[in-house]
Design an enzyme around this catalytic site. Structure first.
Site, mmCIF file in Angstrom:
data_model
loop_
_atom_site.group_PDB
_atom_site.id
_atom_site.type_symbol
_atom_site.label_atom_id
_atom_site.label_comp_id
_atom_site.label_asym_id
_atom_site.label_seq_id
_atom_site.Cartn_x
_atom_site.Cartn_y
_atom_site.Cartn_z
ATOM 1 N N LYS A 129 50.944 58.703 49.631
ATOM 2 C CA LYS A 129 49.803 57.814 49.443
ATOM 3 C C LYS A 129 48.541 58.667 49.453
ATOM 4 O O LYS A 129 48.253 59.364 50.429
ATOM 5 C CB LYS A 129 49.751 56.775 50.545
ATOM 6 C CG LYS A 129 48.519 55.875 50.443
ATOM 7 C CD LYS A 129 48.606 54.694 51.371
ATOM 8 C CE LYS A 129 47.323 53.874 51.298
ATOM 9 N NZ LYS A 129 47.385 52.688 52.149
ATOM 10 N N LYS A 178 51.556 56.125 45.512
ATOM 11 C CA LYS A 178 50.409 55.227 45.390
ATOM 12 C C LYS A 178 49.117 56.017 45.359
ATOM 13 O O LYS A 178 48.941 56.870 46.224
ATOM 14 C CB LYS A 178 50.412 54.294 46.593
ATOM 15 C CG LYS A 178 49.253 53.358 46.665
ATOM 16 C CD LYS A 178 49.335 52.592 47.935
ATOM 17 C CE LYS A 178 48.111 51.726 48.072
ATOM 18 N NZ LYS A 178 48.062 51.060 49.338
HETATM 19 C C1 PBG Z 1 46.134 49.819 53.678
HETATM 20 C C2 PBG Z 1 46.460 49.600 52.267
HETATM 21 C C3 PBG Z 1 45.613 49.853 51.182
HETATM 22 C C4 PBG Z 1 46.280 49.426 50.034
HETATM 23 C C5 PBG Z 1 47.534 48.948 50.427
HETATM 24 N N1 PBG Z 1 47.639 49.073 51.824
HETATM 25 C C6 PBG Z 1 44.215 50.335 51.147
HETATM 26 C C7 PBG Z 1 43.858 51.592 51.828
HETATM 27 O O1 PBG Z 1 44.705 52.421 52.156
HETATM 28 O O2 PBG Z 1 42.673 51.752 52.060
HETATM 29 C C8 PBG Z 1 45.710 49.479 48.663
HETATM 30 C C9 PBG Z 1 46.320 48.620 47.627
HETATM 31 C C10 PBG Z 1 45.531 48.463 46.387
HETATM 32 O O3 PBG Z 1 44.475 49.077 46.181
HETATM 33 O O4 PBG Z 1 45.968 47.659 45.552
HETATM 34 N N2 PBG Z 1 46.980 50.417 54.514
#
Ligand code: PBG
Length: 323
Positions: free
Chosen positions: A193, A246
């Site tokens: 991520k 992601k």
């Molecule tokens: C938080 C989380 C995020 C997303 C999914 N879980 C945001 C972040 O890490 O700040 C983002 C999903 C998206 O942008 O569609 N743990």
């Protein structure tokens, strides 16, 4: 003369030799849930997306099922007064998420329910972990994530999805789930991520933007791909069932490399910012939304994703019926 165009001549031929076929089975539909009744609030930066109170969420889950979608991922909007630095509301067994899981399992029992494990929607600091002196504490946060995951399993989640990027959390959650007898509850690990500006609209939806700094001490540097393989190896060793990359679109190479590196299913998260780009351009009439949507999702599958989380899930399911 070799003539590759021979295979592109008719639609039947193109379909016959098509290498990647996107289907509704590949899709997971992320949904935002909030307190209240009869509420369906627009998310301004995500055209066509809403936050639902639990009663209306159930209608949306049913609508997804009617379109053939088999899995949803739940994200809660937590009222400000319930937020604190320790994310205490994240493991409240009467909280919004466990109530949502139970209601969905009762109303739409076949639907696979995946829950997010992270502190940010519950954190007064807007971070995925506990903050002390401006730092994000790792092991103290993992202890809270374990409680959160256990509570979600207890409520009936099929998969828990740690999205926080703390070290060691997949192993800690797996151990705790096994010890509590939740051997069939899976872990969809956000293995790679990245610290991405593509999450902006999602943070609008959940009012969860960091109150200070950024997430770069725990989420990955956008420039790194080998580091993704390191994260993946750790998550496999710690017991992940599915590995996620992601965001997806700017990281197709990472999806491809991870796919070559592992036999586990690979998931891609077509994140909020990627969705917003397509929606905004389509609204201007600058692109053909349906075609761009399918092209984008297909590119993720072609890169190696077995599973795609996308806010387009319903639209894609509908479009795929006549594709
Ligand atoms: C938080 C989380 C995020 C997303 C999914 N879980 C945001 C972040 O890490 O700040 C983002 C999903 C998206 O942008 O569609 N743990």
């Amino acid at each position: 003369m070799r003539r590759p165009r021979r295979l592109r001549r008719t639609e039947a031929l193109r379909r016959m030799v098509r290498e990647t076929v996107l289907t509704v089975d590949d899709l997971i539909y992320p949904l935002f849930v909030m307190e209240g009744e009869g509420l369906r609030e627009k998310v301004p930066s995500m055209l066509g997306c809403f936050r639902y109170s639990l009663d209306l969420l159930l209608d949306e889950v049913k609508a997804a099922q009617d379109l053939g979608i088999g899995a949803i991922a739940l994200f809660p909007l937590i009222p400000h007064h319930q937020k604190d630095n320790g994310g205490g509301a994240s493991y409240n067994p009467d909280g919004l998420v466990p109530r949502a899981i139970r209601a969905i399992k009762q109303a739409v029992p076949q639907m696979l329910v995946i829950t997010d494990v992270a502190l940010d929607p519950y954190s007064s600091e807007g971070h995925d972990g506990i903050v002390k002196n401006g730092q994000i504490l790792n092991d103290e946060t993992v202890a809270v994530l374990v409680k959160q995951a256990l509570m979600q399993a207890e409520a009936g989640a099929d998969f828990v999805a740690p999205s926080d990027m703390m070290d060691g959390r997949v192993g800690a959650i797996r151990q705790a789930l096994d010890a509590a007898g939740w051997i069939d509850v899976g872990i969809l690990a956000y293995a790679a991520k990245y610290a991405s500006a593509y999450y902006g609209p999602f943070r609008d939806a959940l009012d969860s933007a960091p109150k200070f700094g950024d997430k770069k001490t725990y989420q990955m540097d956008a420039a790194n791909a080998r580091e993704a393989l390191k994260e993946v190896e750790l998550d496999i060793a710690e017991g992940a069932d599915i590995l996620m990359v992601k965001p997806a679109l700017a990281y197709l190479d990472v999806i491809c490399r991870i796919k070559q590196h592992t036999n586990l299913p690979v998931a891609a998260y077509n994140v909020s910012g990627e969705y917003a780009l397509v929606k905004a351009a389509a609204q201007q009439g600058w692109i053909d939304e349906r075609t761009v949507m399918l092209e984008t999702l297909t590119s993720m599958k072609r890169a190696g994703a077995d599973v795609i989380l996308t806010y387009f899930a319903k639209e894609a399911a509908l479009a795929l019926r006549s594709y």
